[in-house]
Design a protein around this motif. Structure first.
Motif, short mmCIF file in Angstrom:
data_model
loop_
_atom_site.label_atom_id
_atom_site.label_comp_id
_atom_site.label_asym_id
_atom_site.label_seq_id
_atom_site.Cartn_x
_atom_site.Cartn_y
_atom_site.Cartn_z
N PRO A 3 0.83 -1.21 0.00
CA PRO A 3 0.00 0.00 0.00
C PRO A 3 0.86 1.26 0.00
N ARG A 4 0.36 2.28 -0.65
CA ARG A 4 1.10 3.54 -0.70
C ARG A 4 1.04 4.22 0.66
N THR A 5 2.15 4.81 1.07
CA THR A 5 2.19 5.51 2.36
C THR A 5 2.77 6.92 2.24
N ASP A 6 3.26 7.30 1.06
CA ASP A 6 3.94 8.58 0.90
C ASP A 6 3.01 9.67 0.37
N PHE A 7 1.79 9.71 0.85
CA PHE A 7 0.84 10.70 0.37
C PHE A 7 1.20 12.10 0.86
N PRO A 8 0.90 13.11 0.06
CA PRO A 8 1.07 14.48 0.55
C PRO A 8 -0.02 14.81 1.55
N PRO A 9 0.18 15.83 2.39
CA PRO A 9 -0.87 16.22 3.33
C PRO A 9 -2.14 16.61 2.59
N VAL A 10 -3.28 16.34 3.21
CA VAL A 10 -4.56 16.69 2.61
C VAL A 10 -4.73 18.20 2.61
N ARG A 11 -5.11 18.74 1.47
CA ARG A 11 -5.35 20.19 1.35
C ARG A 11 -6.82 20.50 1.11
N ALA A 12 -7.61 19.48 0.80
CA ALA A 12 -9.04 19.71 0.55
C ALA A 12 -9.83 18.49 0.99
N CYS A 13 -10.98 18.73 1.61
CA CYS A 13 -11.90 17.66 2.00
C CYS A 13 -13.22 17.89 1.30
N LEU A 14 -13.70 16.85 0.63
CA LEU A 14 -14.94 16.92 -0.14
C LEU A 14 -15.96 15.99 0.50
N LEU A 21 -23.08 13.24 6.53
CA LEU A 21 -23.18 14.37 7.44
C LEU A 21 -24.49 14.35 8.22
N LEU A 22 -25.57 13.93 7.55
CA LEU A 22 -26.91 13.95 8.15
C LEU A 22 -27.50 12.55 8.23
N ASP A 23 -28.39 12.36 9.20
CA ASP A 23 -29.02 11.05 9.43
C ASP A 23 -30.21 10.82 8.51
N PRO A 94 -27.30 16.18 12.42
CA PRO A 94 -25.93 15.73 12.12
C PRO A 94 -25.65 14.37 12.76
N LEU A 95 -24.89 13.57 12.08
CA LEU A 95 -24.45 12.28 12.60
C LEU A 95 -23.27 12.48 13.57
N PRO A 96 -22.96 11.48 14.39
CA PRO A 96 -21.88 11.63 15.38
C PRO A 96 -20.56 12.03 14.74
N GLY A 97 -19.91 13.01 15.35
CA GLY A 97 -18.60 13.47 14.89
C GLY A 97 -18.63 14.55 13.85
N VAL A 98 -19.78 14.81 13.25
CA VAL A 98 -19.86 15.74 12.13
C VAL A 98 -19.63 17.18 12.57
N VAL A 99 -20.32 17.60 13.62
CA VAL A 99 -20.21 19.00 14.06
C VAL A 99 -18.77 19.33 14.41
N ARG A 100 -18.13 18.45 15.17
CA ARG A 100 -16.74 18.68 15.55
C ARG A 100 -15.82 18.70 14.35
N LEU A 101 -15.98 17.75 13.43
CA LEU A 101 -15.09 17.66 12.27
C LEU A 101 -15.19 18.91 11.41
N LEU A 102 -16.41 19.36 11.10
CA LEU A 102 -16.57 20.54 10.25
C LEU A 102 -16.03 21.78 10.95
N ALA A 103 -16.25 21.88 12.26
CA ALA A 103 -15.73 23.02 13.00
C ALA A 103 -14.21 23.04 12.98
N SER A 282 -14.01 8.91 14.93
CA SER A 282 -12.69 8.27 15.00
C SER A 282 -11.74 8.74 13.91
N PHE A 283 -12.08 9.82 13.22
CA PHE A 283 -11.20 10.33 12.15
C PHE A 283 -9.89 10.84 12.73
N SER A 284 -8.77 10.47 12.10
CA SER A 284 -7.44 10.86 12.55
C SER A 284 -6.92 12.01 11.71
N TYR A 285 -6.77 13.18 12.31
CA TYR A 285 -6.20 14.33 11.60
C TYR A 285 -4.74 14.07 11.26
#
Length: 317
Positions: A3-14, A21-23, A94-103, A282-285
């Motif tokens: 598996p590839r591991t040398d990814f550049p840092p994320v600059r955009a989230c889609l 996001l919503l239930d 919002p589903l669990p974790g969404v408010v915090r992640l977007l903020a 459980s998303f890891s920044y």
């Protein structure tokens, strides 16, 4: 191939919206089952629902009608369903974790704002070898304008983190007919809306610097076909439907785009480009090179030009 591991840092989230996001997925099912019950049909099974998720309305409706065989015209079904949805969608949350992640992602604008005011960036964040950067975000949902507003009108603070030009909806005329998810067009368009609004001193964002957040299998395939990394965060019942095939889902190799789609656009099983998460909590920044400044930076002068984002942070607390 490892598996590839040398990814550049994320600059955009889609972000997808429904079920991510919503239930709204359970609300969709509830609305459909009301009509099925009227005509003595069984409830919508997840084996069928899984094929509807993430797709544009016309395509999803065709799949549904081939299965349901309702004794009414599709136009009548659509009208009846819309009436029920108009009553139910305003209850979406919002589903669990969404408010915090977007903020958190919205607050990464601090890195650009601080550089823009000519002052040195100093924070109380944990030491990191990753260079802090503004992570741009966009919405890429198959929901058409009417349904989007029904689902979000009561959540304006939450969705204010997505600026209007960076909201790509299912009825966007820039998406060619028949090119909704699982095709990559909607995510490539969302990236384009970001790149077109970047400051002159910021280089364009490449697809491999993007992270797609999806709950549907067609959506995962769309993200992979766009050449982007993907987080798959599905409904628990969808996980059951694809038990034993998770690797294929993450590679975009389920074949939702059909035989005529470009086979070179999808990935390989366990290639490192996608991962499954049971919840966005459980998303890891750190894994994606995202550095979130502390909430205290919201009080700094350079952050006060975006009141709507501050409202998102308030709701996250």
């Amino acid at each position: 191939m490892p598996p590839r591991t040398d990814f550049p840092p994320v600059r955009a989230c889609l972000f997808d919206m429904d079920g991510l996001l919503l239930d709204t997925e359970d609300i969709y099912t509830k609305c459909v089952n009301v009509i099925l019950d009227r005509y003595g049909k069984p409830n919508l099974p997840w084996s069928v629902k899984a094929r509807l998720q993430g797709r544009p309305g016309p395509e999803a409706n065709a799949i549904f009608h081939n299965w349901a065989q309702l004794p009414i015209r599709p136009e009548q079904y659509s009208a009846d369903l819309s009436a029920i949805q108009a009553e139910q969608f305003p209850s979406s949350q919002p589903l669990p974790g969404v408010v915090r992640l977007l903020a958190d992602l919205g607050r990464t604008r601090y890195w650009a704002a601080k550089r823009g005011d000519g002052k040195q960036t100093t924070t109380t964040t944990t030491p990191t070898t990753t260079k802090p950067n503004h992570v741009h975000i966009a919405l890429a949902t198959s929901s058409h304008s009417r349904n989007f507003h029904l689902k979000t009108a009561h959540l304006t603070s939450l969705f204010s983190v997505f600026s209007a030009p960076r909201r790509v909806l299912g009825d966007d005329p820039r998406i060619p007919a028949g090119r909704g998810k699982p095709h990559p067009d909607i995510f490539l368009l969302a990236l384009r809306t970001i790149n077109e609004s970047l400051p002159a001193d910021e280089p364009p964002i490449r697809p491999e610097e993007c992270l797609v957040f999806e709950d549907s299998v067609p959506g995962v395939e769309a993200g992979r076909r766009a050449g982007m990394r993907v987080i798959w965060c599905p409904h628990p019942m969808l996980v059951r439907e694809y038990a034993g095939r998770e690797g294929e889902v993450l590679a975009g190799r389920i074949g939702e785009a059909g035989d005529g789609a470009d086979p070179s656009q999808v990935g390989e099983v366990d290639d490192g480009w996608a991962e499954y998460l049971p919840s966005l909590e459980s998303f890891s920044y750190e894994k994606y090179g995202i550095v979130v400044p502390p909430i205290e930076v919201e009080s700094e002068e350079c952050m006060k030009d975006r009141v709507e984002d501050a409202e998102v942070v308030i709701h996250a607390e």
